[in-house]
Design a protein around this motif. Structure first.
Motif, PDB file in Angstrom:
ATOM      1  N   ALA A 242       0.853  -1.188   0.000  1.00 18.07           N
ATOM      2  CA  ALA A 242       0.000   0.000   0.000  1.00 18.07           C
ATOM      3  C   ALA A 242       0.887   1.235   0.000  1.00 18.07           C
ATOM      4  CB  ALA A 242      -0.882  -0.024   1.240  1.00 18.07           C
ATOM      5  N   THR A 243       0.253   2.397   0.107  1.00 13.42           N
ATOM      6  CA  THR A 243       1.017   3.649   0.129  1.00 13.42           C
ATOM      7  C   THR A 243       1.100   4.161   1.566  1.00 13.42           C
ATOM      8  OG1 THR A 243       0.298   4.177  -2.094  1.00 13.42           O
ATOM      9  CG2 THR A 243       1.060   6.017  -0.757  1.00 13.42           C
TER      10      THR A 243
ATOM     11  N   TYR B  61       6.379   7.459   0.873  1.00 16.16           N
ATOM     12  CA  TYR B  61       6.682   8.886   0.810  1.00 16.16           C
ATOM     13  C   TYR B  61       7.298   9.270   2.144  1.00 16.16           C
ATOM     14  CZ  TYR B  61       3.934   9.053  -3.437  1.00 16.16           C
ATOM     15  OH  TYR B  61       3.470   8.841  -4.712  1.00 16.16           O
ATOM     16  N   ASP B  62       8.599   9.555   2.103  1.00 19.77           N
ATOM     17  CA  ASP B  62       9.295   9.897   3.341  1.00 19.77           C
ATOM     18  C   ASP B  62       9.254  11.410   3.527  1.00 19.77           C
ATOM     19  OD1 ASP B  62      11.048  10.396   5.403  1.00 19.77           O
ATOM     20  OD2 ASP B  62      12.365   8.739   4.854  1.00 19.77           O
TER      21      ASP B  62
ATOM     22  N   ILE C 184       1.831  16.471   8.238  1.00 15.86           N
ATOM     23  CA  ILE C 184       1.825  15.024   7.978  1.00 15.86           C
ATOM     24  C   ILE C 184       0.478  14.620   7.372  1.00 15.86           C
ATOM     25  CG2 ILE C 184       1.881  12.725   9.060  1.00 15.86           C
ATOM     26  CD1 ILE C 184       3.825  13.952  11.186  1.00 15.86           C
ATOM     27  N   ILE C 185      -0.586  15.123   7.975  1.00 21.13           N
ATOM     28  CA  ILE C 185      -1.932  14.754   7.486  1.00 21.13           C
ATOM     29  C   ILE C 185      -2.157  15.329   6.079  1.00 21.13           C
ATOM     30  CG2 ILE C 185      -4.417  15.009   7.921  1.00 21.13           C
ATOM     31  CD1 ILE C 185      -3.674  15.063  10.963  1.00 21.13           C
ATOM     32  N   ASP C 186      -1.761  16.579   5.879  1.00 16.47           N
ATOM     33  CA  ASP C 186      -1.940  17.189   4.550  1.00 16.47           C
ATOM     34  C   ASP C 186      -1.227  16.369   3.475  1.00 16.47           C
ATOM     35  OD1 ASP C 186      -3.434  19.177   5.676  1.00 16.47           O
ATOM     36  OD2 ASP C 186      -1.840  20.692   5.659  1.00 16.47           O
ATOM     37  N   LYS C 187      -0.017  15.910   3.795  1.00 18.33           N
ATOM     38  CA  LYS C 187       0.738  15.106   2.811  1.00 18.33           C
ATOM     39  C   LYS C 187       0.078  13.744   2.597  1.00 18.33           C
ATOM     40  CE  LYS C 187       4.267  17.774   1.838  1.00 18.33           C
ATOM     41  NZ  LYS C 187       4.379  18.365   0.504  1.00 18.33           N
TER      42      LYS C 187
ATOM     43  N   TYR D  46      -0.926  12.534  -1.085  1.00 13.34           N
ATOM     44  CA  TYR D  46      -0.393  11.319  -1.715  1.00 13.34           C
ATOM     45  C   TYR D  46      -1.405  10.175  -1.731  1.00 13.34           C
ATOM     46  CZ  TYR D  46       4.217  13.562  -1.431  1.00 13.34           C
ATOM     47  OH  TYR D  46       5.272  14.407  -1.573  1.00 13.34           O
ATOM     48  N   ASP D  47      -2.601  10.462  -1.269  1.00 16.47           N
ATOM     49  CA  ASP D  47      -3.653   9.443  -1.203  1.00 16.47           C
ATOM     50  C   ASP D  47      -3.138   8.178  -0.493  1.00 16.47           C
ATOM     51  OD1 ASP D  47      -6.152   8.442  -1.541  1.00 16.47           O
ATOM     52  OD2 ASP D  47      -5.801   7.694  -3.567  1.00 16.47           O
TER      53      ASP D  47
END
Ligand code: B12
Length: 215
Positions: free
Chosen positions: A95-96, A126-127, A137-140, A144-145
């Motif tokens: 998963a992502t 996504y690091d 963190i939440i926005d990213k 990035y779904d």
């Protein structure tokens, strides 16, 4: 006294505890050319580094030594990461995930290793880096779904910021959208349960199974 059955693993451990760069790096070369399990090599480096950290805590060793040991770990990882990338440990779903060290925390060695292992297991990683605020963190994760948010925390003083991520997800009506997994020395399974995280990951190797269990 030997703690490890394998002589090379013992050399890596002893060299890391003594912060002897040449000894560690040549033993890592031997370990890799002998085909030892890469995750075992990472783990013994981590165990040696932990001894240096514990000595720092007891004021037997000081910050410059901590920095030297961290640099040595990173040098060793430069040798190990290409091997890790070559491995295909893909089993089960992937998963992502977005990964971050939470606000105030710059300990990024463990997070980097986790990212490399998850990539080898087929995850899209996504690091986001270290010292990341909950909102960012939440926005990213949205951008990035992502399916998963992985938070790393080695500092007890930063733990409230991990909890803040869970709280903000609730406030933004996003709690069901992401599974949140936490790890790092300051985090315990009990803490994860207390703050409502979905899972705890002890180390990078076990994290793969833990995350797959959530999917
Ligand atoms: C190396 C190190 C440093 C390096 C970091 C370099 C870097 N680029 O990362 C330097 C020298 C910069 C440093 C600085 C400091 N450090 Co420091 N540091 C350490 C040390 C010795 C090792 C950490 C490490 O890299 N381990 C190796 C990696 C591979 O292991 P790991 O991080 O545990 O990660 C694995 C697992 O935990 C897991 N994992 C990690 N994160 C996640 C996340 C998820 C989602 C999952 C599933 C799994 C997972 O997978 C990883 C791979 O297997 C620890 C000691 C220790 N016992 O951990 C102290 C330690 C964390 N540091 C400590 C302290 C106090 C500091 C300083 C405040 C010191 C100071 N006075 O300035 C600063 C703080 C800087 C900051 N703002 O963050 C304390 C924290 C105490 C506490 N309870 O809060 C420790 C525990 C040392 C001690 N015993 O006192 N440090």
């Amino acid at each position: 006294m030997s703690q490890f059955e394998n002589e090379t693993i013992q050399k890596i451990y002893d060299g890391m505890v003594a912060i002897e760069n040449d000894a560690v790096l040549s033993a890592v070369d031997t370990a890799l050319s002998d085909g030892l399990n890469v995750l075992d090599v990472i783990d013994v480096l981590r165990q040696g580094l932990k001894v240096v950290g514990d000595d720092f805590d007891k004021m037997i060793r000081f910050l410059p030594e901590l920095i030297l040991a961290a640099d040595l770990m990173q040098e060793a990882m430069k040798k190990i990461e290409p091997e890790l990338e070559k491995q295909d440990i893909t089993e089960g779903p992937s998963a992502t995930i977005v990964l971050a060290n939470i606000q105030g925390d710059i300990h990024d060695i463990g997070r980097n290793i986790l990212g490399a292992v998850l990539k080898a297991a087929g995850f899209t990683v996504y690091d986001l880096g270290h010292d990341m605020k909950a909102t960012a963190i939440i926005d990213k994760a949205i951008a990035y779904d992502a399916d998963l948010i992985g938070l790393s925390s080695l500092l007890t003083t930063s733990l409230p910021f991990a909890e803040e991520v869970i709280k903000q997800l609730g406030d933004r009506d996003l709690r069901d959208k992401f599974k949140v997994v936490m790890g790092g020395g300051a985090v315990t399974p009990e803490y994860c349960e207390e703050v409502g995280a979905d899972a705890y990951g002890k180390d990078a190797g076990s994290a793969v199974n833990v995350l797959q269990g959530l999917l």
